[in-house]
Design an enzyme around this catalytic site. Sequence first.
Site, PDB file in Angstrom:
ATOM      1  CG  HIS A   1      -6.300 -23.268  -7.530  1.00  0.00           C
ATOM      2  ND1 HIS A   1      -6.112 -23.418  -6.193  1.00  0.00           N
ATOM      3  CD2 HIS A   1      -5.702 -22.091  -7.858  1.00  0.00           C
ATOM      4  CE1 HIS A   1      -5.440 -22.382  -5.709  1.00  0.00           C
ATOM      5  NE2 HIS A   1      -5.183 -21.545  -6.704  1.00  0.00           N
TER       6      HIS A   1
ATOM      7  CG  ASP B   1      -6.828 -26.899  -5.944  1.00  0.00           C
ATOM      8  OD1 ASP B   1      -5.623 -26.802  -6.186  1.00  0.00           O
ATOM      9  OD2 ASP B   1      -7.563 -25.927  -5.650  1.00  0.00           O
TER      10      ASP B   1
ATOM     11  CD  GLU C   1      -5.180 -14.376  -3.352  1.00  0.00           C
ATOM     12  OE1 GLU C   1      -6.229 -14.976  -3.664  1.00  0.00           O
ATOM     13  OE2 GLU C   1      -4.261 -14.902  -2.713  1.00  0.00           O
TER      14      GLU C   1
ATOM     15  CD  GLU D   1      -3.095 -15.224   0.988  1.00  0.00           C
ATOM     16  OE1 GLU D   1      -3.838 -15.608   0.064  1.00  0.00           O
ATOM     17  OE2 GLU D   1      -2.030 -15.788   1.261  1.00  0.00           O
TER      18      GLU D   1
ATOM     19  CG  HIS E   1      -0.713 -12.515  -0.544  1.00  0.00           C
ATOM     20  ND1 HIS E   1      -1.478 -12.797  -1.647  1.00  0.00           N
ATOM     21  CD2 HIS E   1      -0.248 -13.701  -0.115  1.00  0.00           C
ATOM     22  CE1 HIS E   1      -1.476 -14.102  -1.869  1.00  0.00           C
ATOM     23  NE2 HIS E   1      -0.740 -14.679  -0.941  1.00  0.00           N
TER      24      HIS E   1
ATOM     25  CG  ASP F   1      -7.487 -15.799   0.044  1.00  0.00           C
ATOM     26  OD1 ASP F   1      -8.711 -16.036  -0.029  1.00  0.00           O
ATOM     27  OD2 ASP F   1      -6.674 -16.194  -0.814  1.00  0.00           O
TER      28      ASP F   1
ATOM     29  CG  ASP G   1       1.752 -16.632   1.264  1.00  0.00           C
ATOM     30  OD1 ASP G   1       1.235 -16.209   2.299  1.00  0.00           O
ATOM     31  OD2 ASP G   1       1.144 -16.766   0.201  1.00  0.00           O
TER      32      ASP G   1
ATOM     33  CG  ASP H   1      -0.455 -19.669   2.605  1.00  0.00           C
ATOM     34  OD1 ASP H   1      -0.833 -18.488   2.570  1.00  0.00           O
ATOM     35  OD2 ASP H   1       0.021 -20.260   1.616  1.00  0.00           O
TER      36      ASP H   1
ATOM     37  CG  ASP I   1      -4.962 -19.183   0.125  1.00  0.00           C
ATOM     38  OD1 ASP I   1      -4.520 -20.342   0.123  1.00  0.00           O
ATOM     39  OD2 ASP I   1      -4.640 -18.327  -0.708  1.00  0.00           O
TER      40      ASP I   1
END
Length: 433
Positions: free
Chosen positions: A99, A102, A230, A266, A269, A294, A305, A307, A337
Site C-alpha cells: 500500500h 506502508d 478484495e 482472501e 475473509h 490472499d 481477521d 491473518d 497477507d
Amino acid sequence: MTAFFQDIPKVTYQGPDGEGDFIYRHYDPDALVLGKRMEDHLRFSVAYWHSFAWTGGDPFGGQTLERPWFGDGMAEAKLKADVAFEMFDILGVPFFCFHDADARPEGATFAENKRNLEEITEYFAAKMESSKTRLLWGTANLFSHRRFMAGAATNPDPDVFAWSAATVKTCLEATHRLGGANYVLWGGREGYETLLNTDLKREADHAGRFLSMVVEHKHKIGFQGQILIEPKPQEPTKHQYDFDVATVYGFLKRYGLENEVKLNIEQGHALLAGHSFEHELALAASLGILGSIDMNRNDVQSGWDTDQFPNNPLEATLAYYEVLKAGGFTQGGTNFDAHIRRQSLDPADLILSHVGAMDTCARGLVAAAALLENGALEEARAARYAGWDGEEGKALLSSSLEAIEAKVLAENIIPEPRSGRQERLENLINRFI
Ligand code: XLS
Ligand code: NI
Ligand code: NI
C-alpha cells in the site's frame, strides 16, 4: 547489506529430509507440476504491510515489535525498503505487494504524499533492477487515516471522495511504473457503522462511479494489469459493502464492470462471510472473475481477521484444486497477507513464517495437481450429472411447465433418490494429502 537479517542464510530447497530450519522441504521452484514450474504456479508474494509496517499492536496493547526503520522520515522508509528487498532475496520470492502508506512517510498534504510516493517508487524501481522480485500488486490505504473513518469512495463528504480518487490515481500510476501485474482495491471503510445515518443507494452509486474511473484511468495510461476487488464482510466496519464474491459480482454487474474487474480472494475473509475459501474460489471461477488470492488463514476460534500464515495442507489442497481447475493463475498469485504473532520478535520469525507457509502451499499444490490428474473426483462429479448429458435431459431445459407436466404424467416419472457419496469423496481427497 543492512544488519537486520545477518546470520540468516538464503533459503533453498533441500527436500523433505533436509536438515535445519532455513530450508524448503516442499517448495522446489523449478519442479514441474502439470508441466509448469512450481514457482510459476504459486507466484508467491510478500505483503509489505504486515511484514514491515505492522508494530505488533492489538486492541488491548500497543507496539511489541521494535524495528530500526520505524519512524516518519524518508530515511526510515528507504531502510525499510532495503530490509524488505533483503528478505525477498533470502526467500527467493518472485513478488511483493504494498500500500502507499506502508512504503512512504505520511505527508501533511496530498501533494506531499504524492511526492513521497514518487520518491519511494523510484527507490523500489532501482532495487528491482538487481532483484528478481517483481510487483504482484499495488494498492492504496484508504482506511487507516482518520479522514477515511466514514469511508473513502462512499464517504458522505465529497472532499474525501476527491482525496481518495486522487490517491488511487497516484497508486495506480506507481503500480504501472513498477510493472505491477495487478492493482487491488480493498474497501477497508466502504460500509457502515449504523444504517441510521447511511444512504445505501447513494453510497453504492458513488462506489460504482469511483471504480469506473479507476478502470477508465487504467486504460488511459495503458496499464495491462488486472483491476481486482478484495471482498470482506465486516471488520473494520460493521457491514462492508464488498461482502463476498456473490455480492461483489452483483455490484460489478449493476455498474457494467463485470468484464473489467476480477477478484482477489482472501481465505480469512471467506470464513468471516460464513463460507469456505474453496467455495469463494469455486464461485469466482464459475463467474469468470477469479483473479488472485490472499493466502492467510483465520483462527477458527476468533471472530476477526487474525491473518495467520497458512499451515494446513488439506486447506491448501482444496484451495489450489479450485485454482488449478480454473486454469491456474495468469496475472494473479499467492499473496501472504499474513503477519507473525505479537510475540514473534526475532528477525528469524519473519523468515520462518514465510518458509512454513510456502511449504504448506507447495504441498497443497502438488496434492491438488495429483488429484486433478487422477481424475476420480471430476469423474464422480460428472457421473452425478450424467442424466443431463443425454437428449432427454437437454430437451427438458427448452421445454415448458405444461409440456413437462404432460411428460411426467405420460411416462409416470417417479424420481429415485441416489447417494451423494460424500464420504467416499472425502476419503479420496485424503489419499492425496
Ligand atoms: C484486510 C485486507 C487488506 C488487503 C489490502 O483485511 O486483507 O490487507 O489485502 O488492502
Ligand atoms: Ni484481510
Ligand atoms: Ni487481504
